[in-house]
Design an enzyme around this catalytic site. Sequence first.
Site, PDB file in Angstrom:
ATOM      1  CG  HIS A 149     -14.139  -0.910  -1.891  1.00 20.54           C
ATOM      2  ND1 HIS A 149     -14.127  -1.405  -3.165  1.00 20.54           N
ATOM      3  CD2 HIS A 149     -15.215  -1.473  -1.285  1.00 20.54           C
ATOM      4  CE1 HIS A 149     -15.158  -2.246  -3.334  1.00 20.54           C
ATOM      5  NE2 HIS A 149     -15.833  -2.297  -2.201  1.00 20.54           N
ATOM      6  CE1 TYR A 181      -4.136  -1.665  -0.220  1.00 20.63           C
ATOM      7  CE2 TYR A 181      -2.996  -3.263   1.168  1.00 20.63           C
ATOM      8  CZ  TYR A 181      -4.048  -2.928   0.333  1.00 20.63           C
ATOM      9  OH  TYR A 181      -5.000  -3.873   0.036  1.00 20.63           O
ATOM     10  CB  SER A 238     -15.371  -5.990 -13.266  1.00 17.75           C
ATOM     11  OG  SER A 238     -15.427  -6.167 -11.864  1.00 17.75           O
ATOM     12  CB  CYS A 251      -1.937   6.889  16.093  1.00 24.02           C
ATOM     13  SG  CYS A 251      -3.547   7.717  16.132  1.00 24.02           S
ATOM     14  CD  GLN A 278     -16.911  -1.047  -7.242  1.00 19.80           C
ATOM     15  OE1 GLN A 278     -16.853  -2.226  -6.925  1.00 19.80           O
ATOM     16  NE2 GLN A 278     -17.177  -0.670  -8.469  1.00 19.80           N
ATOM     17  CG  ASN A 279     -11.767   3.658  -8.524  1.00 20.28           C
ATOM     18  OD1 ASN A 279     -11.798   2.437  -8.652  1.00 20.28           O
ATOM     19  ND2 ASN A 279     -12.131   4.492  -9.474  1.00 20.28           N
ATOM     20  CG  ASP A 305      -8.208   6.875  -7.587  1.00 18.43           C
ATOM     21  OD1 ASP A 305      -9.024   7.828  -7.573  1.00 18.43           O
ATOM     22  OD2 ASP A 305      -8.345   5.877  -8.326  1.00 18.43           O
ATOM     23  NE  ARG A 318      -0.612  -0.107  -6.336  1.00 18.75           N
ATOM     24  CZ  ARG A 318       0.547  -0.726  -6.575  1.00 18.75           C
ATOM     25  NH1 ARG A 318       1.007  -1.673  -5.788  1.00 18.75           N
ATOM     26  NH2 ARG A 318       1.283  -0.377  -7.610  1.00 18.75           N
TER      27      ARG A 318
HETATM   28 ZN   LIG Z   1      -4.677   6.152  17.425  1.00 18.54          ZN
END
Ligand SMILES: [Zn+2]
Length: 234
Positions: A109, A56, A177, A136, A91-92, A94, A59
């Site tokens: 998603h 990821y 699809s 975080c 659903q992308n 980006d 990506r």
């Molecule tokens: Zn946290």
Amino acid sequence: MAELRNIVVLTGAGISAESGIDTFRDAGGLWDKHRVEDVATPQGYERDPALVQRFYDARREAVQKVAPNPAHEALARLDREWEGGLLIVTQNVDDLHERAGASRVVHMHGELLSALCPICERRHRWTGPLIDRPECPSCEARSLRPDVVWFGEMPYQMDRIYAALRSAHLFVSIGTSGAVYPAAGFVSDARELGMKTLELNLERSEGSHWFHESREGPAGKLVPEWVDELLGTG
Ligand SMILES: [Zn+2]
């Protein structure tokens, strides 16, 4: 036309492929190089978090190097000019709809440019890597994960999506699809609710027979044409 006020648009990998984003399902796509169960399931992440983070991270880096294409621009124009209801359900993962200027967008998603903290359940906009286990910003736990929905996890904002479908007069599916549920089921829900349905896709999809109308071609051509038609400027 009095009937046509509220629109739900579903977008999938096909719309981003034309911006140069690797698609997951096409032959030669990402799934040929990585197994779904390794990089897109909670179990895969548990087994090998570093592999998943690297996947990821790559990506996330790639998505920041591409630009929206005419299909994204056309939907952003629709968002600006359409006075009725509109929800762009993508659903992308980006951010190309947003970068084109659209704001009525739901990422069912999740998003690459977001990190989710499983400890405090907050999400943070994230552009860099997660492989080195950054803190975080809210709770300082080093457990941030990609804020994407993996197979076996619940897609986001389904209540909002179904509420939009229930009041829609037109459902349009672009570059998808028809293979991944629950999105693949939206068209049959739309038919049951009695609305018009339109598919814009590079080729006929597994779900094409569900649609009242199905147009084949590149999204970069079909989507601007459709938006022009709808706004009466074609
Ligand atoms: Zn946290």
